[in-house]
Design a protein around this motif. Sequence first.
Motif, PDB file in Angstrom:
ATOM      1  N   HIS A  41       0.831  -1.208   0.000  1.00  0.00           N
ATOM      2  CA  HIS A  41       0.000   0.000   0.000  1.00  0.00           C
ATOM      3  C   HIS A  41       0.864   1.256   0.000  1.00  0.00           C
ATOM      4  CE1 HIS A  41      -2.804   3.100   1.514  1.00  0.00           C
ATOM      5  NE2 HIS A  41      -3.704   2.403   0.841  1.00  0.00           N
ATOM      6  N   HIS A  42       2.041   1.188   0.598  1.00  0.00           N
ATOM      7  CA  HIS A  42       2.949   2.340   0.569  1.00  0.00           C
ATOM      8  C   HIS A  42       3.422   2.616  -0.860  1.00  0.00           C
ATOM      9  CE1 HIS A  42       3.073   2.860   4.888  1.00  0.00           C
ATOM     10  NE2 HIS A  42       3.299   1.575   5.035  1.00  0.00           N
ATOM     11  N   TYR A  44       1.550   2.105  -3.424  1.00  0.00           N
ATOM     12  CA  TYR A  44       0.391   2.793  -4.001  1.00  0.00           C
ATOM     13  C   TYR A  44       0.413   4.273  -3.621  1.00  0.00           C
ATOM     14  CZ  TYR A  44      -4.411   4.485  -4.362  1.00  0.00           C
ATOM     15  OH  TYR A  44      -5.524   5.246  -4.633  1.00  0.00           O
ATOM     16  N   ASP A  45       0.740   4.566  -2.357  1.00  0.00           N
ATOM     17  CA  ASP A  45       0.827   5.963  -1.919  1.00  0.00           C
ATOM     18  C   ASP A  45       1.865   6.726  -2.746  1.00  0.00           C
ATOM     19  OD1 ASP A  45      -1.108   5.665   0.030  1.00  0.00           O
ATOM     20  OD2 ASP A  45       0.331   5.243   1.629  1.00  0.00           O
ATOM     21  N   ARG A  48       0.355   7.368  -6.261  1.00  0.00           N
ATOM     22  CA  ARG A  48      -0.655   8.427  -6.250  1.00  0.00           C
ATOM     23  C   ARG A  48      -0.011   9.800  -6.040  1.00  0.00           C
ATOM     24  NH1 ARG A  48      -3.597   9.794  -8.318  1.00  0.00           N
ATOM     25  NH2 ARG A  48      -5.077  10.813  -6.906  1.00  0.00           N
ATOM     26  N   GLN A 111      -7.972   0.837   4.940  1.00  0.00           N
ATOM     27  CA  GLN A 111      -7.691   2.198   4.515  1.00  0.00           C
ATOM     28  C   GLN A 111      -8.938   2.840   3.897  1.00  0.00           C
ATOM     29  OE1 GLN A 111      -6.470  -0.526   3.152  1.00  0.00           O
ATOM     30  NE2 GLN A 111      -4.262  -0.676   3.434  1.00  0.00           N
ATOM     31  N   ASP A 113      -9.034   4.586   1.354  1.00  0.00           N
ATOM     32  CA  ASP A 113      -8.917   4.541  -0.105  1.00  0.00           C
ATOM     33  C   ASP A 113      -8.904   3.106  -0.630  1.00  0.00           C
ATOM     34  OD1 ASP A 113      -6.468   3.681   0.812  1.00  0.00           O
ATOM     35  OD2 ASP A 113      -5.275   5.202  -0.221  1.00  0.00           O
ATOM     36  N   TYR A 117      -7.174   1.570  -4.028  1.00  0.00           N
ATOM     37  CA  TYR A 117      -5.986   0.730  -3.862  1.00  0.00           C
ATOM     38  C   TYR A 117      -6.165  -0.606  -4.571  1.00  0.00           C
ATOM     39  CZ  TYR A 117      -2.667  -2.372  -1.432  1.00  0.00           C
ATOM     40  OH  TYR A 117      -1.694  -3.297  -1.132  1.00  0.00           O
TER      41      TYR A 117
END
Length: 214
Positions: A41-42, A44-45, A48, A111, A113, A117
């Motif tokens: 997920h990081h 993905y951050d 984005r 999360q 989002d 995600y």
Amino acid sequence: MRDLSYLFVMTYGRSGSTLLSGLLNAQPGWLIRGENHDAVHHLYDFHRAMERASEAGPTDALRMRTHPWFGAADYPRRKALAKTRRLVLDTVLRPKEDTRVTGFKEIRWYQPDLPEYVAWLREVFPGARFLVNTRDHADVLKSKWWADGDKSDQLAGIERRILDVADDLGDAAYRVHYDEYVADPSTLAAMYAWLGEPYDEEQVRATMAVRHST
């Protein structure tokens, strides 16, 4: 890059998902890794953030050396997705020579989002499918993992968000319930059919006989 299939287990803490991973990994050519503390997920951050940076102004302006966001407009989105897939394969999933299906199980799908995600995961890993594992909340909440105060509403909310995303995925998602398949392993036959794998009850029972973290 090898032609692999991808599957991700969506769940929450103390749902019995380690046993489910064990059942999946008992299939020849399957390699479903355990939790990674939401490391993906990081990524993905990061993606984005770079996309937002690329939209910080007109493209021509963002290409000027005098602009504070110089260079951001040319973020190579498609290349980034491919490189992210390669990074996760090389460092998190690490498929073996005989691996056909790989992925990971994670308990941190809470999360805000989450839909975005999951959509991004499907871009990074084309054809990815998602297996949702739930469990009776009363048993989940007995765990020390959930012991700090009354978290029944929090757990219900997490499960609801996961199930909402799964509903939107259609045939790309499937749900199993820990209490049901532990009580009657034959209920997993439909899951194996969805996975495209043969259901071997003897193998399933043998895997269940081995202690897994729940």
